[in-house]
Design an enzyme around this catalytic site. Structure first.
Site, PDB file in Angstrom:
ATOM      1  N   ASP A  52      20.021  -0.819  25.173  1.00 12.48           N
ATOM      2  CA  ASP A  52      19.951   0.628  24.973  1.00 12.48           C
ATOM      3  C   ASP A  52      21.345   1.247  24.887  1.00 12.48           C
ATOM      4  OD1 ASP A  52      17.183   0.542  25.111  1.00 12.48           O
ATOM      5  OD2 ASP A  52      17.133   0.991  27.259  1.00 12.48           O
ATOM      6  N   TYR A 110      20.724 -10.713  32.995  1.00 12.73           N
ATOM      7  CA  TYR A 110      21.308  -9.376  33.091  1.00 12.73           C
ATOM      8  C   TYR A 110      21.826  -9.137  34.499  1.00 12.73           C
ATOM      9  CZ  TYR A 110      19.528  -7.561  28.592  1.00 12.73           C
ATOM     10  OH  TYR A 110      19.291  -7.323  27.264  1.00 12.73           O
TER      11      TYR A 110
END
Length: 256
Positions: A52, A110
């Site tokens: 994002d 992540y």
């Protein structure tokens, strides 16, 4: 040849990784650089993982088709010579012609960083989430274990644009406090649904602050529902660390 590129970027000034008309994206600037170097025959660059706006990466993987006699090192240097300072190609390697960076990936890793100290750190504000109260990292670490396994993560998913399955296999989900006092959340899965990690982090912060319980989070995993974890942690704390494949690009010998 088809090339795999390992790409690092600061996501602050990008509108995400995927190409968008009239917006600056990581894919867009990589394609502009490739076109400058190799011409229009390079076509569309493919990305392994969608990030994002505001989300960073140190190990994003992209694929590029090019007709060239340049070595891997020359390709890397040429790309970086045509990229801005907030993105770079760390490595370029030849891969099979049918390599797809998204479909060939077997796992994504992540990291999310939280600063729960009394004051923010201006020099790190683009890369961590400052929470204005101390958090119980032990409770958060215990709670994170509920995410591990094969689950339907609809409770943590933004609305899907393709209506696909929200079932994912989370291999590890670990919380630790670093020597400098940060709380670090590391998670690895075969893939993630849209906004999954940021919503997980928001639920962990709620547990760490005492406003929610471990049982509430476990219920979101056990009973998937659209009105589950609706809060998003901000994007700047999140970084794509690594995309994992059967072949290890870091260990493949370069041509140069």
């Amino acid at each position: 040849m088809r090339l795999a590129l390992i790409v690092e970027y600061d996501g602050t000034d990008f509108s995400g990784s995927q190409f968008q008309l009239n917006a600056r994206t990581v894919q867009g600037v990589l394609e502009d650089a490739a076109t400058t170097i190799f011409g229009s025959q390079t076509g569309r660059i493919r990305m392994a993982s969608r990030t994002d706006a505001g989300v960073h990466a140190v190990g994003q993987v992209a694929s590029l088709d090019a007709v060239t006699e340049m070595s891997h090192g020359e390709i890397r240097n040429a790309m970086n010579g045509n990229l801005s300072e907030d993105v770079c190609v760390r490595l370029a390697r030849s891969v099979p012609a049918d390599f797809d960076p998204r479909r060939a990936a077997i796992a994504r890793e992540y990291r999310y960083v939280i600063n729960d100290g009394p004051v923010p750190t201006p020099t790190r504000r683009r890369h961590e989430y400052h929470v204005h109260r101390p958090l119980d990292d032990v409770a958060m670490a215990d709670c994170a274990q509920a995410f591990i396994g094969v689950h339907d993560f609809t409770s943590f998913a933004a609305a899907s644009i393709d209506g696909g399955s929200n079932v994912r296999d989370v291999e590890t989900a670990n919380i630790r406090r670093t020597d400098d006092g940060r709380i670090v959340f590391d998670i690895r899965a075969n893939a993630f649904v849209r906004q999954q990690i940021r919503r997980m982090v928001a639920t962990l912060v709620a547990v760490g602050s005492g406003s929610r319980t471990k049982e509430w989070v476990a219920s979101l995993v056990a009973t998937p529902r659209r009105d589950g974890a609706t809060q998003n942690a901000p994007p700047q704390g999140l970084t794509l660390q690594r995309v994992v494949y059967e072949i290890n690009f870091e260990r493949e010998p370069p041509l140069d």
